[in-house]
Design an enzyme around this catalytic site. Structure first.
Site, PDB file in Angstrom:
ATOM      1  N   GLY A  71       0.809  -1.206   0.000  1.00  0.00           N
ATOM      2  CA  GLY A  71       0.000   0.000   0.000  1.00  0.00           C
ATOM      3  C   GLY A  71       0.841   1.254   0.000  1.00  0.00           C
ATOM      4  O   GLY A  71       2.046   1.228   0.219  1.00  0.00           O
TER       5      GLY A  71
ATOM      6  N   ASP B  34       8.934  -8.364  10.057  1.00  0.00           N
ATOM      7  CA  ASP B  34       9.758  -7.399   9.323  1.00  0.00           C
ATOM      8  C   ASP B  34      10.226  -6.301  10.276  1.00  0.00           C
ATOM      9  O   ASP B  34      10.129  -5.115   9.961  1.00  0.00           O
ATOM     10  CB  ASP B  34       8.989  -6.826   8.133  1.00  0.00           C
TER      11      ASP B  34
END
Lengths: 315, 248, 121
Positions: free
Chosen positions: A37, A146
């Site tokens: 996104g 992450d």
């Protein structure tokens, strides 16, 4: 009509702007572009505040991606913790793209925090707060996958915020406080997919062994973040041992979770022995002396006083 | 919430109904006036990119270039040529470029009998020349890339003109002027704040931001409508829209 | 253990040892019993004061300063009384005495149960 290259570029940029008609948001400017996104700064007209709006990229607008975004929003929204970015709202645009609104973080990234030259204790305290946020997620069955300095924001009062939970993984055996709708499970990452950032990714993540990825993969990334925070200077042996245990190649040899890692760092900060390090007698003595340096200076002062008195009388 | 698998950049298929027929459909149509309108639409979008293409890539003089562009629209885009077009092989834009290059090659071979006449279009070649003089054309770009950039410029110009016309029809000139001043006319490095615009147009700052977001939205829609007309298939439209507005 | 009690015990023990150092000064060696008793009482009083203070104020530096001041004051009072030899040992008594006060001040801040926790226990 002549449009300069700059104008053409600007108009293309405007074209990428999400069409927020029908929502209570108005786009302000693009903030960042991620894998899935684009994050926009938007103005919430109802509450009159700025928020960060993550909008699915138009070219990725598939039902699978939309479902993933909704899932991501749900995961983060369920993690209510001061160290985890709060999600306010989720919705879809007129063109069907999914978006979610979250708190607009006005801090610096961990990278900039390190640039600002914190003392080792300050850096370690910030690190402990990162661990606490991640441990909270772990307790709710969520693995970030992450973690890296770019995904940690530091506020002006030293508060930390872990962001970008876009590739977070739900652990199957975790308490089901968060339940994504079952049909979407098949869209989750399969074995062979590499998710993460080199340098912060655990070896099992690098090899794409998704089924082996769990809390301990985040522990590895946290270790890498700790190493990043400590910088070039050689770490004292207990800290080096903490790093070694957190970033061990074998998941079994790492800390089982972020909270045990945080505990060890706190023990180090308090001058207590850390679980990752078997210290020599000399090290123990040095640690004891550091911890009780006030008492030692007082005793030294007393002895000095006595010695002076002795000399005085001798004269 | 159900997700339409066709949901893409232009929204769900049919969200922006093509107000005008697509150029390809018009060219393929049997009706002569319909075909003329399609060629007009094609010319308005392509003449400038093609003119610049022939001036720079083919290094032709401006008189030659004028004749070639006029000739191309008058003679080369026939029904027969269209029949040879296969949307699965190339985008409509690439195909137009190939058709044009082929036309140029043929005309160069028989330059003595350069076709004159036919319907001459009112095309502002002087304007195109002035643009060429002031724009730094990167000649290292591959021909398709250069053509693409000029084509985007053309497409946006058309969209802006349409937006201007639509806005004055609907009595929204101020909104358009705000958009034009802030997003179109503003030059590099020019500091122009919402407050400046509010003062210039004598409206509150919130009106400026409302105008801007409404016009930007309409610009995007208009540009996509224009794009849809210039593409041959839904698939091509999506790909082009992605390239236009989805690039990093 | 609560803080005043800790101060009392620690001050007393340190006072005993402090008094015993008088053995190294041959002139006063005959009066060592009196010195040790006096020094022990002095230490105990300073310890209770420091413990009381530690219950009110939670600050290691403040505790050290308070202990130092009390030690200094008490040592002055002791030194002001003429010794058996008729001499005043201001410097010899006040310097170590004040440092010992500081040690007790530190210890009562660092260790011993604070009042609230003691009640809860």
């Amino acid at each position: 009509m002549w449009l300069s290259d700059e104008t053409v570029g600007r108009l293309q940029q405007i074209g990428t702007e999400p069409d927020l008609a029908g929502t209570k948001y108005r786009p302000v400017r693009e903030l960042a572009r991620g894998g899935m996104g684009t994050v926009w700064i938007a103005h919430d007209e109802e509450l009159d505040r700025e928020v960060a709006l993550k909008v699915l990229r138009p070219e990725l607008s598939t039902p699978e991606a939309a479902a993933r975004m909704v899932r991501e929003a749900k995961i983060v929204a369920a993690l209510e913790h001061p160290g985890i970015i709060p999600v306010h709202d989720v919705g879809s645009l007129r063109d069907g793209r999914v978006f979610y609104a979250m708190k607009l973080v006005r801090g610096t990234t961990l990278e900039q925090f390190r640039e600002s030259g914190p003392t080792r204790a300050e850096a370690l305290r910030a690190f402990v707060r990162i661990c606490e946020a991640v441990a909270f997620a772990h307790a709710h069955g969520v693995v970030h996958r992450d973690l890296k300095p770019g995904n940690v924001m530091v506020g002006p009062f030293g508060e930390v915020l872990v962001v970008d939970w876009g590739v977070a993984k739900l652990l199957r055996d975790a308490p089901q406080t968060i339940s994504p709708s079952p049909p979407h499970d098949e869209h989750q990452t399969r074995d062979g997919t590499v998710v993460g950032t080199p340098g912060y990714m655990a070896p099992e993540q690098e090899r794409g062994e998704i089924s082996l990825v769990d809390e301990r993969s985040d522990v590895f990334a946290l270790g890498a973040i700790l190493r990043f925070l400590l910088g070039e200077a050689p770490a004292p042996p207990p800290l080096a041992s903490i790093l070694g245990r957190a970033m061990h190649a074998q998941p079994e040899s790492r800390y089982p979770g972020a909270s045990t890692l945080a505990d060890d760092v706190v023990r180090f900060l308090d001058g207590l022995p850390v679980s990752a390090h078997r210290e020599s007698h000399l090290e123990r003595l040095a640690r004891w002396a550091t911890r009780h340096r006030t008492l030692l200076s007082l005793i030294a002062a007393y002895l000095m006083a006595r010695f002076l008195v002795f000399l005085w009388i001798d004269r | 919430m159900p997700f339409d698998p066709d949901t893409g950049i232009g929204g769900t298929a049919g969200r922006f109904p093509p107000t005008r027929a697509t150029i390809v459909a018009g060219l393929r149509g049997g009706d002569a006036s319909e075909r003329d309108r399609a060629i007009d639409a094609l010319a308005s979008l392509y003449w400038k990119p093609l003119y610049k293409h022939v001036r720079i890539r083919w290094n032709r003089g401006n008189e030659d270039a004028k004749d070639l562009v006029q000739g191309f629209f008058a003679h080369a885009i026939g029904k027969e040529a269209l029949e040879a077009y296969d949307p699965s092989q190339a985008s409509f834009r690439t195909w137009i470029r190939l058709l044009f290059d082929r036309y140029l090659a043929n005309e160069t071979k028989s330059s003595s009998r350069l076709k004159r006449g036919g319907s001459q279009r009112a095309l502002a070649f002087d304007e195109a020349e002035r643009e060429l003089a002031r724009q730094a054309v990167d000649t290292s770009l591959p021909p398709d890339e250069m053509l693409y950039r000029e084509w985007v410029r053309s497409l946006f110009s058309i969209a802006i003109e349409r937006l201007r016309a639509e806005s004055s029809e609907r009595g929204r000139q101020t909104a358009f002027e705000v958009f034009h001043a802030y997003d179109v006319d503003r030059s590099e490095g020019e500091r122009l704040s919402y407050a400046d615009l509010a003062e210039r147009f004598g409206v509150p700052e919130t009106t400026i931001t409302n105008h801007l977001s409404a016009m930007r939205r309409r610009f995007r829609e208009t540009a996509l409508e224009t794009l849809r007309e210039a593409t041959a298939s839904e698939q091509e439209f999506r790909a082009e829209a992605r390239a236009l507005f989805g690039r990093t | 253990m609560n803080k005043p009690l800790l101060g009392l015990l620690l001050g007393g023990i340190l006072g005993v040892f402090d008094g015993l150092t008088a053995w190294f000064t041959p002139e006063v060696r005959p009066f060592i019993i009196g010195i040790v008793i006096g020094s022990t009482f002095k230490g105990m009083i300073a310890g209770v004061a420091a413990g009381w203070f530690a219950r009110k104020v939670h600050s290691v530096p403040a505790g050290i300063v308070f202990g130092f001041a009390v030690g200094l004051l008490l040592a002055f009072a002791v030194a002001a009384m003429p010794s058996e030899t008729g001499e005043h040992y201001y410097f010899e008594i006040m310097l170590p005495g004040s440092v010992l006060g500081a040690v007790v001040g530190w210890a009562t801040q660092k260790y011993g149960q604070p009042a609230a926790a003691a009640q809860a226990a």
